[in-house]
Scaffold this motif. Structure first.
Motif, PDB file in Angstrom:
ATOM      1  N   GLU A  41       0.829  -1.203   0.000  1.00  0.00           N
ATOM      2  CA  GLU A  41       0.000   0.000   0.000  1.00  0.00           C
ATOM      3  C   GLU A  41       0.867   1.257   0.000  1.00  0.00           C
ATOM      4  OE1 GLU A  41      -2.894  -1.057   2.962  1.00  0.00           O
ATOM      5  OE2 GLU A  41      -3.888   0.884   2.623  1.00  0.00           O
ATOM      6  N   SER A  42       0.510   2.247  -0.805  1.00  0.00           N
ATOM      7  CA  SER A  42       1.212   3.533  -0.781  1.00  0.00           C
ATOM      8  C   SER A  42       0.224   4.605  -1.222  1.00  0.00           C
ATOM      9  CB  SER A  42       2.427   3.503  -1.714  1.00  0.00           C
ATOM     10  OG  SER A  42       2.012   3.262  -3.037  1.00  0.00           O
ATOM     11  N   ALA A  43       0.583   5.856  -0.971  1.00  0.00           N
ATOM     12  CA  ALA A  43      -0.368   6.930  -1.300  1.00  0.00           C
ATOM     13  C   ALA A  43      -0.341   7.223  -2.792  1.00  0.00           C
ATOM     14  CB  ALA A  43       0.013   8.184  -0.509  1.00  0.00           C
ATOM     15  N   GLY A  44      -1.457   7.593  -3.330  1.00  0.00           N
ATOM     16  CA  GLY A  44      -1.518   8.105  -4.698  1.00  0.00           C
ATOM     17  C   GLY A  44      -1.541   7.042  -5.777  1.00  0.00           C
ATOM     18  N   GLU A  45      -0.945   7.423  -6.923  1.00  0.00           N
ATOM     19  CA  GLU A  45      -0.994   6.564  -8.102  1.00  0.00           C
ATOM     20  C   GLU A  45      -0.132   5.306  -7.940  1.00  0.00           C
ATOM     21  OE1 GLU A  45      -3.001   6.957 -10.503  1.00  0.00           O
ATOM     22  OE2 GLU A  45      -3.717   8.918  -9.852  1.00  0.00           O
ATOM     23  N   ILE A  46      -0.364   4.351  -8.826  1.00  0.00           N
ATOM     24  CA  ILE A  46       0.428   3.105  -8.796  1.00  0.00           C
ATOM     25  C   ILE A  46       1.873   3.441  -9.173  1.00  0.00           C
ATOM     26  CG2 ILE A  46       0.739   0.814  -9.800  1.00  0.00           C
ATOM     27  CD1 ILE A  46      -2.301   0.925 -10.534  1.00  0.00           C
ATOM     28  N   PHE A  47       2.795   2.994  -8.346  1.00  0.00           N
ATOM     29  CA  PHE A  47       4.210   3.267  -8.588  1.00  0.00           C
ATOM     30  C   PHE A  47       4.918   1.933  -8.812  1.00  0.00           C
ATOM     31  CE2 PHE A  47       8.515   4.772  -7.205  1.00  0.00           C
ATOM     32  CZ  PHE A  47       8.628   5.784  -8.142  1.00  0.00           C
ATOM     33  N   ILE A  48       5.838   1.898  -9.788  1.00  0.00           N
ATOM     34  CA  ILE A  48       6.556   0.648 -10.089  1.00  0.00           C
ATOM     35  C   ILE A  48       8.046   0.880  -9.892  1.00  0.00           C
ATOM     36  CG2 ILE A  48       7.039  -1.102 -11.862  1.00  0.00           C
ATOM     37  CD1 ILE A  48       4.307  -0.483 -13.071  1.00  0.00           C
ATOM     38  N   ARG A  49       8.676  -0.014  -9.124  1.00  0.00           N
ATOM     39  CA  ARG A  49      10.128   0.106  -8.870  1.00  0.00           C
ATOM     40  C   ARG A  49      10.816  -1.166  -9.294  1.00  0.00           C
ATOM     41  NH1 ARG A  49      11.364  -0.190  -3.574  1.00  0.00           N
ATOM     42  NH2 ARG A  49      13.369   0.737  -4.002  1.00  0.00           N
ATOM     43  N   ALA A  50      11.828  -1.034 -10.161  1.00  0.00           N
ATOM     44  CA  ALA A  50      12.630  -2.197 -10.555  1.00  0.00           C
ATOM     45  C   ALA A  50      14.091  -1.807 -10.384  1.00  0.00           C
ATOM     46  CB  ALA A  50      12.321  -2.584 -12.001  1.00  0.00           C
ATOM     47  N   PRO A  51      14.584  -1.793  -9.112  1.00  0.00           N
ATOM     48  CA  PRO A  51      15.931  -1.263  -8.866  1.00  0.00           C
ATOM     49  C   PRO A  51      17.039  -2.025  -9.603  1.00  0.00           C
ATOM     50  CG  PRO A  51      14.985  -2.279  -6.869  1.00  0.00           C
ATOM     51  CD  PRO A  51      13.896  -2.202  -7.886  1.00  0.00           C
ATOM     52  N   ASP A  52      16.828  -3.312  -9.888  1.00  0.00           N
ATOM     53  CA  ASP A  52      17.881  -4.093 -10.571  1.00  0.00           C
ATOM     54  C   ASP A  52      18.170  -3.557 -11.967  1.00  0.00           C
ATOM     55  OD1 ASP A  52      17.918  -5.710  -8.361  1.00  0.00           O
ATOM     56  OD2 ASP A  52      16.564  -7.204  -9.223  1.00  0.00           O
ATOM     57  N   ILE A  53      17.139  -2.979 -12.618  1.00  0.00           N
ATOM     58  CA  ILE A  53      17.380  -2.434 -13.962  1.00  0.00           C
ATOM     59  C   ILE A  53      17.284  -0.894 -13.957  1.00  0.00           C
ATOM     60  CG2 ILE A  53      16.751  -4.503 -15.315  1.00  0.00           C
ATOM     61  CD1 ILE A  53      13.941  -3.231 -15.672  1.00  0.00           C
ATOM     62  N   GLY A  54      17.353  -0.333 -12.732  1.00  0.00           N
ATOM     63  CA  GLY A  54      17.396   1.125 -12.591  1.00  0.00           C
ATOM     64  C   GLY A  54      16.144   1.841 -13.092  1.00  0.00           C
ATOM     65  N   LYS A  55      14.989   1.185 -12.951  1.00  0.00           N
ATOM     66  CA  LYS A  55      13.747   1.805 -13.439  1.00  0.00           C
ATOM     67  C   LYS A  55      12.818   2.086 -12.277  1.00  0.00           C
ATOM     68  CE  LYS A  55      11.610   0.572 -17.719  1.00  0.00           C
ATOM     69  NZ  LYS A  55      10.939  -0.461 -18.511  1.00  0.00           N
ATOM     70  N   GLU A  56      12.220   3.291 -12.243  1.00  0.00           N
ATOM     71  CA  GLU A  56      11.091   3.506 -11.345  1.00  0.00           C
ATOM     72  C   GLU A  56      10.213   4.590 -11.921  1.00  0.00           C
ATOM     73  OE1 GLU A  56      12.807   4.185  -7.371  1.00  0.00           O
ATOM     74  OE2 GLU A  56      12.397   6.287  -7.711  1.00  0.00           O
ATOM     75  N   PHE A  57       8.936   4.354 -11.906  1.00  0.00           N
ATOM     76  CA  PHE A  57       8.033   5.280 -12.572  1.00  0.00           C
ATOM     77  C   PHE A  57       6.597   5.104 -12.091  1.00  0.00           C
ATOM     78  CE2 PHE A  57       6.244   1.952 -15.273  1.00  0.00           C
ATOM     79  CZ  PHE A  57       7.292   1.038 -15.382  1.00  0.00           C
ATOM     80  N   TYR A  58       5.819   6.188 -12.299  1.00  0.00           N
ATOM     81  CA  TYR A  58       4.377   6.065 -12.059  1.00  0.00           C
ATOM     82  C   TYR A  58       3.782   5.335 -13.250  1.00  0.00           C
ATOM     83  CZ  TYR A  58       4.494   8.950  -7.936  1.00  0.00           C
ATOM     84  OH  TYR A  58       4.751   9.417  -6.685  1.00  0.00           O
ATOM     85  N   PHE A  59       3.048   4.312 -12.960  1.00  0.00           N
ATOM     86  CA  PHE A  59       2.374   3.483 -13.942  1.00  0.00           C
ATOM     87  C   PHE A  59       1.733   4.324 -15.049  1.00  0.00           C
ATOM     88  CE2 PHE A  59      -2.016   1.924 -14.614  1.00  0.00           C
ATOM     89  CZ  PHE A  59      -1.772   0.732 -15.278  1.00  0.00           C
ATOM     90  N   LYS A  60       1.013   5.373 -14.656  1.00  0.00           N
ATOM     91  CA  LYS A  60       0.248   6.173 -15.630  1.00  0.00           C
ATOM     92  C   LYS A  60       1.145   6.979 -16.558  1.00  0.00           C
ATOM     93  CE  LYS A  60      -4.402   6.855 -14.138  1.00  0.00           C
ATOM     94  NZ  LYS A  60      -5.346   7.639 -13.364  1.00  0.00           N
ATOM     95  N   GLU A  61       2.397   7.223 -16.128  1.00  0.00           N
ATOM     96  CA  GLU A  61       3.281   8.061 -16.935  1.00  0.00           C
ATOM     97  C   GLU A  61       4.070   7.253 -17.956  1.00  0.00           C
ATOM     98  OE1 GLU A  61       5.504  10.286 -14.067  1.00  0.00           O
ATOM     99  OE2 GLU A  61       3.707  11.402 -13.469  1.00  0.00           O
ATOM    100  N   ALA A  62       4.045   5.908 -17.830  1.00  0.00           N
ATOM    101  CA  ALA A  62       4.800   5.081 -18.776  1.00  0.00           C
ATOM    102  C   ALA A  62       4.043   5.011 -20.101  1.00  0.00           C
ATOM    103  CB  ALA A  62       4.964   3.675 -18.212  1.00  0.00           C
TER     104      ALA A  62
END
Ligand code: PMV
Length: 309
Positions: A41-62
């Protein structure tokens, strides 16, 4: 609220590439290496973190064609939660990328499983596999579907494209050593190259695919009988056919040859080729010798994997 799910890697025992053209293949999960997805659970929009490939972004912005975005979208739609928000997905994976371990399919499967757990719902392996397949198309272009199938079902499978997979059960335990050349080789590139060759020379490539399909079928029968020697011979034959197809490499040929010389019953490249993994079938007493020989030959990662009989 926090859920965690994992998915295993895989190797192909028989039939890679020909499987894209409708011939049978056998794949087995490699449970010693895993992708892990955490949904919390986190506040706001769905957030995706993939630290192994250096990616993190808000789902809606991808962009819509982003594989992780598509995966989450398809999964939420399937679960009836397409408007859900307020959570973060974190992905970690110890499965080497672009080495024939099905890392993409494993990451996708772990995410679908973790989302199912988060929303308190179950999905059958074939439903998970179908969602992951859509994402595999972005990663691989024209995948046969074998990676998503073996990983979502998490069992050894006898696979023909477009058909329900059959569980593959050997007549005695099979032990394989997996050796990684350390050379990254994206499946998409190799599969695309093979398609180009097939388009230029259909008769030759169809013949090779037929031969590989026959080897896969004979491999299934030999394994079911518990005839390890025959399985090994057929793996050698499969490797030679893959060489003829043009998807081996000096590094793969070298590790395959070294494994055989050290006492493996048979060895072949596994996955798309041009790099990535090779596998060697070994009897119990030969394990240390083959393992050591591959290590000395420079295999960057070595795993032993067993399929129960
Ligand atoms: O993901 P890899 O590298 O194990 O390749 C999958 C096997 C291929 O037959 C080369 C491609 C496919 O989609 O079946």
């Amino acid at each position: 609220m926090k859920t965690i799910a994992t998915a295993s890697g895989k190797v192909i025992l028989f039939g890679e590439h020909a499987v894209v053209y409708g011939r049978p293949a056998i794949a087995i999960p490699v449970t010693g290496i895993k992708a892990v997805a955490v949904v919390e659970e986190s506040a706001g929009e769905i957030f995706i973190r993939a630290p192994d490939i250096g990616k993190e972004f808000y789902f809606k912005e991808a962009p819509p064609e982003d594989p992780l975005r598509l995966l989450v979208e398809l999964t939420l739609r399937h679960l009836g939660w397409e408007n859900a928000r307020g959570f973060t997905i974190t992905i970690r994976s110890e499965i080497p990328i672009a080495r024939g371990f099905g890392s993409g399919a494993a990451v996708s499967t772990a995410i679908v499983r973790a989302l199912c757990a988060y929303f308190g719902q179950e999905m059958a392996p074939e439903e998970i596999s179908a969602i992951v397949y859509e994402v595999e198309k972005i990663y691989h272009g024209t995948p046969s579907g074998i990676d998503n199938t073996v990983i979502a079902y998490e069992m050894p499978v006898f696979f023909i494209k477009g058909q329900k997979p059959l569980p593959f059960k050997a007549g005695c335990p099979l032990t394989i050593i997996i050796g990684d050349t350390g050379v990254a080789s994206p499946t998409r590139d190799v599969v695309l190259w093979v398609r180009g060759q097939w388009e230029r020379n259909k008769a030759r490539y169809e013949r090779l695919f037929d031969q590989i399909g026959e080897v896969a079928l004979a491999g299934k029968e030999a394994a079911e009988r518990g005839d390890l020697r025959k399985v090994g011979e057929l793996m050698d034959e499969n490797h030679n056919l893959l060489r003829e197809l043009g998807v081996s490499s000096p590094e793969l040929d070298r590790l395959v040859e070294i494994a055989r010389k050290a006492g493996a019953l048979g060895a072949k490249l596994s996955g798309a080729g041009w790099g990535g993994n090779m596998i060697a079938l070994v009897e119990e007493e030969a394990i240390p010798r083959v393992y050591q020989a591959l290590k000395e030959a420079g295999a960057v990662m070595l795993f032993t994997s067993r399929i129960s009989g």
